[in-house]
Design an enzyme around this catalytic site. Structure first.
Site, PDB file in Angstrom:
ATOM      1  N   GLU A  41       4.807 -10.628  -6.372  1.00  0.00           N
ATOM      2  CA  GLU A  41       3.764 -10.682  -7.403  1.00  0.00           C
ATOM      3  C   GLU A  41       4.171  -9.965  -8.683  1.00  0.00           C
ATOM      4  OE1 GLU A  41       3.843  -8.801  -4.795  1.00  0.00           O
ATOM      5  OE2 GLU A  41       2.694  -6.959  -4.971  1.00  0.00           O
ATOM      6  N   CYS A  54       5.214  -6.179   1.519  1.00  0.00           N
ATOM      7  CA  CYS A  54       5.523  -4.758   1.587  1.00  0.00           C
ATOM      8  C   CYS A  54       4.835  -4.113   2.799  1.00  0.00           C
ATOM      9  CB  CYS A  54       5.160  -4.085   0.258  1.00  0.00           C
ATOM     10  SG  CYS A  54       5.823  -2.425   0.127  1.00  0.00           S
ATOM     11  N   TYR A  55       3.817  -3.268   2.578  1.00  0.00           N
ATOM     12  CA  TYR A  55       3.055  -2.708   3.702  1.00  0.00           C
ATOM     13  C   TYR A  55       2.551  -3.865   4.573  1.00  0.00           C
ATOM     14  CZ  TYR A  55      -0.319   0.400   6.041  1.00  0.00           C
ATOM     15  OH  TYR A  55      -1.022   1.137   6.962  1.00  0.00           O
ATOM     16  N   HIS A  85       8.210  -7.318  -3.618  1.00  0.00           N
ATOM     17  CA  HIS A  85       6.934  -7.711  -4.241  1.00  0.00           C
ATOM     18  C   HIS A  85       7.080  -8.984  -5.076  1.00  0.00           C
ATOM     19  CE1 HIS A  85       4.566  -4.088  -3.303  1.00  0.00           C
ATOM     20  NE2 HIS A  85       5.746  -3.497  -3.307  1.00  0.00           N
ATOM     21  N   ASP A 106     -18.238  -5.862 -20.504  1.00  0.00           N
ATOM     22  CA  ASP A 106     -18.687  -6.199 -19.156  1.00  0.00           C
ATOM     23  C   ASP A 106     -20.180  -6.531 -19.107  1.00  0.00           C
ATOM     24  OD1 ASP A 106     -16.093  -5.518 -18.631  1.00  0.00           O
ATOM     25  OD2 ASP A 106     -16.567  -3.522 -17.894  1.00  0.00           O
ATOM     26  N   GLY A 166       0.842  -1.197   0.000  1.00  0.00           N
ATOM     27  CA  GLY A 166       0.000   0.000   0.000  1.00  0.00           C
ATOM     28  C   GLY A 166       0.866   1.231   0.000  1.00  0.00           C
ATOM     29  N   LYS A 205     -10.456  -6.793 -16.115  1.00  0.00           N
ATOM     30  CA  LYS A 205     -10.927  -6.837 -17.490  1.00  0.00           C
ATOM     31  C   LYS A 205     -10.468  -8.085 -18.257  1.00  0.00           C
ATOM     32  CE  LYS A 205     -13.049  -3.876 -20.218  1.00  0.00           C
ATOM     33  NZ  LYS A 205     -14.196  -3.162 -19.671  1.00  0.00           N
TER      34      LYS A 205
END
Ligand code: XMP
Length: 530
Positions: A176, A86-87, A174, A232, A59, A375
Site C-alpha cells: 500500500e 506485515c503483521y 507493504h 467536516d 501493526g 480528510k
C-alpha cells in the site's frame, strides 16, 4: 454471501498499522469500497457486514508479545479471500499453524525482493527483482501447511506467501506504500484477478449510499447539527440535508472569535445556497463576558468548550421532537480518542468516542456519516455535494478560535486587530498556495503551507512611524508545512512574500508596529501558541 449494500465491501482488520489508513484508501482509489474494522471483530460480526474480501493490516506490535492484538481464527473459515500485510502476514501464519520468530535486526525502508515462485498470483506481472518497502522485526519462519513461499529478501525468508487453493495471500512488505514499486499491481491482482471484484465504486455512489443509510436511520425524525464552519461539519450538513431535507436544523454558535468573513460565509452557503434551516446564535457578548480577565490557556479552552455545549443544548431543547444529533466525526477522530482499542463492531466505537457532555435527561442518537473517511476523501465528498472550494479547502482552525491566538486576556480591541492581521496573512498565503497548486497540480505539495495564521502576543515594543515614536503590539506570523498536524515544520516562505505580509500588516492594521516570523518546528513547539 448476499448483501443489501449496492457495492462490494473489502473489510480491513486494523491491527494499529502505521500505514493502515492507507490500505482502505488505496482500495477505494481502485474503485472498490473498503472500510476499516477493529481487529478483534468476531467472525459472526464480520459475516454480518457481507464483505467480499478481507485484508489484515500491519501493526506496531510483535505477534510474539503476550498482549499482541489478536483476531478471531474463525474468520479464516468464512470462505473469503484474505490478504495479510506485515503483521497481517504474521498473524495469518500463526493462526494457520506456521511459525513466527524474532530477528536480531529488523528490516526498515527499501529492500530488494526476489521472487521465488513463477506461479504466484499476487506477484504476477512483476519482475523477478524489485524494490519493496519493509518495516518489521519479526519474520515468518515456517509457513502453514498448503502455503508456498513466493518471495524473499536478504533478511526475510518469507517476504510473501500464498495458499492459492484457500485464497489466502500475504506479504511481509507493504504494497500500500508508494515506495513499493509494484504495490498497486499486487493490490489490483488481489481485488480483480483473485477476488473478482468490480471497479465500480465512486464518490457519487458514496453519496447515494450514505443518503440511503441516513434516511433509513433517521426516518421521519428531526436532526440537529452544530455547524462550526469547518470542513467536516459542513460536509455532514450537506449530506444529511440531501438525505432528509428540512428535517435537519443547523445551529451555528457564533462566539465572536472566528476569522474575518467566516460567519458571513456560513450564512451565504447554508442559508442562501443550500436553503437549510439555520439558527445563527449570536453569543459574542456572552463569550466576551465569560473571558473577561482570563489569561490561562487551558482555562480559556475549558470555558469556551463548556459554553459551546450550553449554547447548543439551549437551542436544541427548544426545538420540538429532535431525536438525532449529526456530527462530522471522521476516522482519525476515532483513532485519536483511542476508541479503536476498545474493539467490538463499528457501532461500539461510536459510543466510546462520543465525548459530548449531554445535559442531564437529554439524549440524542448520533448520525455520523463520515466516520470511516479521511480528510481528503471528505473534501472530495464536499466538492461532489456542491460546497464551495473555499469551505472545502479551509485550513484547520481550532474550536476555541482566535482566543488561543491572543496571548493573555481576550478583549474586543485585540480581537479586532488580530482579525485584520490574520486576514492579510491568509490572503497572501492563499495566493501563494494557489500558485504552487497551479505549478504542481497538488493541493498539499512539498512547500505549500498547510496552516497559516497571525498571533497577537501580550507585549509592546518601540517603533517609529513618520517622525513619531510608537509603542505598539507586534504580530507573530505562523506558517507551517505538515500533513497531519502531529509534526510540522515552519514554512520556508520566499522572502518577498514574508516582506509583503509584514508591510501590509504594519500599513493596514492600526495598533501594530512590528511583524515577526515564527521559525520553530513541532516538536519542540506546537502549531498554536496556546
Ligand atoms: P497544536 O497546537 O497542538 O495543534 O500543534 C495541532 C492542530 O490542532 C489544531 N487545534 C485544535 N483543533 N480544537 C480543534 O478543533 C482545539 O482545541 C485545537 N487546538 C489545536 C491546531 O490548529 C493544529 O492544526
Amino acid at each position: 454471501m448476499q448483501s443489501t449494500r449496492p457495492h462490494q465491501l473489502v473489510a480491513v482488520l486494523d491491527f494499529g498499522a502505521q500505514y493502515g489508513q492507507l490500505i482502505a484508501r488505496r482500495v477505494r482509489d481502485l474503485h472498490v469500497y473498503s472500510e476499516i474494522v477493529p481487529c478483534d471483530i468476531s467472525a459472526e460480526e464480520l459475516r454480518a457486514m457481507y464483505p467480499s474480501a478481507i485484508i489484515l493490516s500491519g501493526g506496531p506490535a510483535s505477534t510474539c508479545a503476550e498482549d499482541a492484538p489478536d483476531m478471531d481464527a474463525d474468520i479464516f473459515n468464512l470462505g473469503l479471500p484474505i490478504l495479510g500485510l506485515c503483521y497481517g502476514q504474521q498473524i495469518m501464519a500463526k493462526k494457520l499453524g506456521g511459525k513466527v520468530g524474532y530477528t536480531d535486526k529488523g528490516e526498515y525502508g527499501p529492500a530488494t525482493l526476489h521472487r521465488t515462485d513463477g506461479n504466484s498470483r499476487l506477484l504476477a506481472d512483476t519482475p523477478g527483482e524489485q524494490t519493496v518497502w519493509m518495516s518489521h522485526r519479526d519474520v515468518v519462519e515456517e509457513v502453514p501447511e498448503g502455503f508456498t513461499i513466493t518471495s524473499t529478501t536478504v533478511s526475510c525468508p518469507v517476504a510473501s506467501m500464498e495458499n492459492r487453493e484457500r485464497g489466502f495471500y500475504a506479504t511481509q512488505f507493504h504494497p500500500e506504500v508508494r515506495h513499493t514499486q509494484y504495490g498497486m499491481v499486487m493490490l489490483k491482482h488481489f481485488l480483480f484477478d483473485i477476488c473478482h471484484l468490480q471497479a465500480s465504486w465512486t464518490m457519487t455512489n458514496l453519496i447515494d449510499e450514505k443518503v440511503q443509510e441516513i434516511k433509513s436511520q433517521v426516518g421521519n425524525s428531526k436532526v440537529i447539527l452544530a455547524l462550526s464552519g469547518g470542513v467536516d461539519s459542513a460536509v455532514t450538513a450537506a449530506l444529511v440535508h440531501r438525505a432528509v431535507g428540512d428535517q435537519l436544523t443547523c445551529v451555528f454558535i457564533n462566539h465572536g472569535m472566528l476569522r474575518k468573513g467566516e460567519p458571513e460565509m456560513v450564512e451565504e452557503v447554508f442559508r442562501k445556497q443550500f436553503k437549510m434551516p439555520l439558527i445563527h446564535v449570536h453569543a459574542e457578548e456572552r463569550y466576551a463576558e465569560l473571558l473577561k480577565g482570563v489569561t490561562d490557556p487551558e482555562q480559556k479552552r475549558r470555558l469556551i468548550g463548556t459554553q459551546f455545549w450550553k449554547e447548543f443544548f439551549a437551542v436544541a431543547q427548544k426545538l420540538d421532537g429532535v431525536e438525532y444529533l449529526a456530527q462530522g466525526t471522521i476516522y482519525p477522530d476515532i483513532i485519536e480518542s483511542g476508541a479503536r482499542k476498545t474493539g467490538g463492531k463499528a457501532s461500539t466505537i461510536k459510543s466510546h468516542h462520543n465525548l459530548i457532555p449531554f445535559p442531564k435527561g437529554t439524549h440524542f442518537d448520533l448520525v455520523e456519516p463520515l466516520d470511516h473517511f479521511f480528510k481528503d476523501e471528505v473534501r472530495q465528498l464536499g466538492i461532489a455535494l456542491g460546497l464551495p472550494a473555499g469551505m472545502v479547502w479551509r485550513q484547520p482552525f481550532p474550536g476555541p478560535g482566535l482566543a488561543i491566538r491572543i496571548i493573555g486576556e481576550v478583549t474586543q480591541e485585540k480581537l479586532a486587530i488580530l482579525k485584520e492581521a490574520d486576514a492579510i496573512v491568509r490572503e497572501e498565503l492563499d495566493a501563494y498556495n494557489e500558485k504552487l497548486f497551479e505549478e504542481t497540480g497538488e493541493r498539499n505539495s512539498e512547500h505549500s503551507c498547510w496552516q497559516y495564521f497571525a498571533v497577537l502576543p501580550d507585549i509592546k515594543s518601540v517603533g517609529v512611524m513618520g517622525d513619531e515614536r510608537t509603542y505598539q503590539r507586534p504580530i507573530i506570523v505562523r506558517a507551517v508545512e505538515s500533513s497531519d498536524a502531529m509534526t510540522a515544520d515552519w514554512a520556508k516562505l520566499p522572502f518577498d512574500i514574508v516582506g509583503r505580509i509584514s508591510s501590509r500588516i504594519v500599513d493596514e492594521v492600526d495598533g501594530i508596529n512590528r511583524v515577526v516570523y515564527d521559525v520553530t518546528p513541532k516538536p519542540p513547539a506546537t502549531i498554536e501558541w496556546e
